[in-house]
Scaffold this motif. Structure first.
Motif, mmCIF file in Angstrom:
data_model
loop_
_atom_site.group_PDB
_atom_site.id
_atom_site.type_symbol
_atom_site.label_atom_id
_atom_site.label_comp_id
_atom_site.label_asym_id
_atom_site.label_seq_id
_atom_site.Cartn_x
_atom_site.Cartn_y
_atom_site.Cartn_z
ATOM 1 N N LEU A 36 0.823 -1.209 0.000
ATOM 2 C CA LEU A 36 0.000 0.000 0.000
ATOM 3 C C LEU A 36 0.859 1.262 0.000
ATOM 4 C CD1 LEU A 36 -2.825 -1.059 2.470
ATOM 5 C CD2 LEU A 36 -3.010 -0.757 0.003
ATOM 6 N N LEU A 37 1.978 1.209 0.679
ATOM 7 C CA LEU A 37 2.831 2.390 0.746
ATOM 8 C C LEU A 37 3.655 2.588 -0.515
ATOM 9 C CD1 LEU A 37 4.099 2.182 4.436
ATOM 10 C CD2 LEU A 37 2.436 3.784 3.489
ATOM 11 N N SER A 38 3.883 1.512 -1.259
ATOM 12 C CA SER A 38 4.740 1.595 -2.442
ATOM 13 C C SER A 38 3.969 1.442 -3.741
ATOM 14 C CB SER A 38 5.822 0.518 -2.365
ATOM 15 O OG SER A 38 5.237 -0.785 -2.379
ATOM 16 N N SER A 39 2.632 1.466 -3.656
ATOM 17 C CA SER A 39 1.788 1.244 -4.839
ATOM 18 C C SER A 39 2.078 -0.101 -5.492
ATOM 19 C CB SER A 39 1.990 2.377 -5.868
ATOM 20 O OG SER A 39 1.648 3.620 -5.305
ATOM 21 N N GLY A 40 2.353 -1.075 -4.646
ATOM 22 C CA GLY A 40 2.623 -2.419 -5.145
ATOM 23 C C GLY A 40 1.345 -3.216 -5.332
ATOM 24 N N ASP A 41 1.477 -4.545 -5.341
ATOM 25 C CA ASP A 41 0.344 -5.439 -5.602
ATOM 26 C C ASP A 41 -0.447 -5.663 -4.316
ATOM 27 O OD1 ASP A 41 -1.442 -7.274 -6.546
ATOM 28 O OD2 ASP A 41 -0.008 -8.934 -6.656
ATOM 29 N N ALA A 42 -1.357 -4.751 -4.017
ATOM 30 C CA ALA A 42 -2.163 -4.885 -2.803
ATOM 31 C C ALA A 42 -3.108 -6.071 -2.898
ATOM 32 C CB ALA A 42 -2.935 -3.603 -2.534
ATOM 33 N N VAL A 43 -3.571 -6.387 -4.106
ATOM 34 C CA VAL A 43 -4.485 -7.518 -4.280
ATOM 35 C C VAL A 43 -3.783 -8.828 -3.927
ATOM 36 C CG1 VAL A 43 -5.764 -8.870 -5.986
ATOM 37 C CG2 VAL A 43 -5.981 -6.375 -5.955
ATOM 38 N N GLY A 44 -2.587 -9.023 -4.454
ATOM 39 C CA GLY A 44 -1.842 -10.238 -4.130
ATOM 40 C C GLY A 44 -1.500 -10.330 -2.659
ATOM 41 N N ALA A 45 -1.100 -9.202 -2.063
ATOM 42 C CA ALA A 45 -0.760 -9.197 -0.638
ATOM 43 C C ALA A 45 -1.984 -9.468 0.215
ATOM 44 C CB ALA A 45 -0.140 -7.853 -0.253
ATOM 45 N N ALA A 46 -3.146 -8.955 -0.202
ATOM 46 C CA ALA A 46 -4.383 -9.212 0.541
ATOM 47 C C ALA A 46 -4.768 -10.682 0.465
ATOM 48 C CB ALA A 46 -5.512 -8.344 -0.004
ATOM 49 N N THR A 47 -4.525 -11.305 -0.686
ATOM 50 C CA THR A 47 -4.794 -12.741 -0.808
ATOM 51 C C THR A 47 -3.944 -13.534 0.179
ATOM 52 O OG1 THR A 47 -5.303 -12.483 -3.170
ATOM 53 C CG2 THR A 47 -4.796 -14.704 -2.393
ATOM 54 N N GLU A 48 -2.681 -13.161 0.286
ATOM 55 C CA GLU A 48 -1.779 -13.854 1.212
ATOM 56 C C GLU A 48 -2.204 -13.637 2.662
ATOM 57 O OE1 GLU A 48 0.638 -15.994 0.473
ATOM 58 O OE2 GLU A 48 -0.084 -15.768 -1.590
ATOM 59 N N LEU A 49 -2.633 -12.427 2.978
ATOM 60 C CA LEU A 49 -3.084 -12.161 4.354
ATOM 61 C C LEU A 49 -4.349 -12.944 4.663
ATOM 62 C CD1 LEU A 49 -2.777 -10.648 7.022
ATOM 63 C CD2 LEU A 49 -4.087 -8.766 6.025
ATOM 64 N N GLY A 50 -5.279 -12.973 3.713
ATOM 65 C CA GLY A 50 -6.496 -13.755 3.919
ATOM 66 C C GLY A 50 -6.188 -15.222 4.147
ATOM 67 N N ALA A 51 -5.236 -15.760 3.370
ATOM 68 C CA ALA A 51 -4.856 -17.161 3.536
ATOM 69 C C ALA A 51 -4.238 -17.405 4.910
ATOM 70 C CB ALA A 51 -3.877 -17.567 2.433
ATOM 71 N N ALA A 52 -3.404 -16.461 5.360
ATOM 72 C CA ALA A 52 -2.781 -16.609 6.683
ATOM 73 C C ALA A 52 -3.831 -16.582 7.782
ATOM 74 C CB ALA A 52 -1.763 -15.486 6.899
ATOM 75 N N ARG A 53 -4.787 -15.663 7.664
ATOM 76 C CA ARG A 53 -5.844 -15.591 8.678
ATOM 77 C C ARG A 53 -6.698 -16.852 8.664
ATOM 78 N NH1 ARG A 53 -3.127 -11.876 11.350
ATOM 79 N NH2 ARG A 53 -3.700 -9.702 10.946
ATOM 80 N N GLY A 54 -7.047 -17.339 7.477
ATOM 81 C CA GLY A 54 -7.854 -18.553 7.390
ATOM 82 C C GLY A 54 -7.143 -19.756 7.965
ATOM 83 N N TYR A 55 -5.854 -19.868 7.688
ATOM 84 C CA TYR A 55 -5.093 -20.996 8.217
ATOM 85 C C TYR A 55 -5.017 -20.946 9.733
ATOM 86 C CZ TYR A 55 -1.393 -24.349 9.071
ATOM 87 O OH TYR A 55 -0.678 -25.425 9.544
ATOM 88 N N ASP A 56 -4.892 -19.731 10.282
ATOM 89 C CA ASP A 56 -4.766 -19.578 11.735
ATOM 90 C C ASP A 56 -6.096 -19.696 12.465
ATOM 91 O OD1 ASP A 56 -2.067 -19.279 11.617
ATOM 92 O OD2 ASP A 56 -2.066 -17.102 11.719
ATOM 93 N N GLY A 57 -7.194 -19.892 11.721
ATOM 94 C CA GLY A 57 -8.485 -20.085 12.363
ATOM 95 C C GLY A 57 -9.217 -18.806 12.713
ATOM 96 N N VAL A 58 -8.780 -17.675 12.158
ATOM 97 C CA VAL A 58 -9.481 -16.413 12.391
ATOM 98 C C VAL A 58 -10.745 -16.401 11.534
ATOM 99 C CG1 VAL A 58 -9.313 -13.900 12.291
ATOM 100 C CG2 VAL A 58 -7.279 -15.276 12.817
ATOM 101 N N GLY A 59 -11.858 -16.000 12.103
ATOM 102 C CA GLY A 59 -13.111 -15.969 11.368
ATOM 103 C C GLY A 59 -13.101 -14.919 10.264
ATOM 104 N N ILE A 60 -13.964 -15.100 9.267
ATOM 105 C CA ILE A 60 -13.991 -14.165 8.146
ATOM 106 C C ILE A 60 -14.441 -12.771 8.592
ATOM 107 C CG2 ILE A 60 -16.344 -14.824 7.478
ATOM 108 C CD1 ILE A 60 -13.410 -13.738 5.170
#
Length: 251
Positions: A36-60
């Motif tokens: 977000l700070l570097s105008s990079g791939d926020a969509v790809g990074a958000a996918t990775e964060l969502g996957a990490a949260r899902g794996y850790d058992g955090v609710g949607i």
């Protein structure tokens, strides 16, 4: 700087929507902040964060609320739809993958995930209902959950990994084969044990082994003192058991 944004994001999330501060941080957090700070791939990074949260058992719901906190920190009313959709897709993929693989191991503790324990609980309830069994309830079949909570305050990722490794090894050494066990995330772990065995010797041995291993890895200061270890009787249905896992893992 990404670290500055990360800390502001964390403060906003923990102060309003996040239920367990000790499991908020994941390296995917830094990746999204940097994007977000570097105008990079926020969509790809958000996918990775969502996957990490899902794996850790955090609710949607909690996962989405956390993302909203990030964008509020940046002064935006809400996240872009593309980023929100990517977060949800990553979360859903992690959940689906965990159910399919079942026994996927947590890299920190070396233990299976919560989804694996959920599957073993389903088997326990199914076996209790078989006509060939005398017992007609899980309680009569004789199982309970042993819950271990070592979390205390905030710890850095390296200390958290070492702590999880110590607890996972202690659980494996104490209970061994034949006792399904898993990490529930946030410094909480569980073992499916037989209720017809005296629980006190294993609980005492587990306390000693966790203390010994944490001392060896020099992470005792990051472990709750004393470690909380207790027995949770299984409720009547599998659905109630899953809700209980949610309750003990993310108070």
């Amino acid at each position: 700087m990404p670290a500055t944004l990360r800390e502001r994001w964390r403060d906003e999330s923990v102060g309003s929507v996040w239920r367990r501060p000790s499991d908020w941080y994941h390296p995917a957090v830094d990746a999204l902040a940097l994007a977000l700070l570097s105008s990079g791939d926020a969509v790809g990074a958000a996918t990775e964060l969502g996957a990490a949260r899902g794996y850790d058992g955090v609710g949607i719901g909690e996962t989405l609320d956390d993302l909203a906190c990030l964008y509020r920190t940046l002064g935006a009313a809400e996240p872009p739809m593309a980023v929100t959709r990517a977060l949800c897709e990553g979360w859903a993929d992690a959940q689906a993958g965990a159910v399919v693989t079942g026994a996927a191991l947590d890299p920190e503790s070396g233990l299976p995930s919560r989804q694996y324990l959920a599957l073993r609980l389903a088997e326990t309830y199914r076996d209790a209902a078989l006509p060939t069994q005398r017992a007609r309830s899980v309680a009569e079949v004789g199982h309970h959950l042993v819950i271990i909570d070592v979390a205390t305050g905030d710890v850095d990722p390296f200390t958290r990994a070492a702590r999880s490794a110590a607890v996972g090894a202690a659980m494996t050494d104490t209970y061994g084969d034949g006792h399904p066990m898993a990490t529930l995330g946030g410094g909480v772990f569980a073992v499916l044990a037989r209720a017809n065995e005296d629980p006190h010797p294993p609980l005492e041995a587990l306390h000693r082994e966790i203390a010994r291993r944490c001392e060896l890895l020099k992470v005792r200061s990051s472990v709750r003192q004393p470690v909380r270890v207790w027995v949770e009787p299984l409720p009547t249905t599998h659905e109630q058991a899953l809700r209980m896992l949610d309750r003990v893992a993310r108070p």
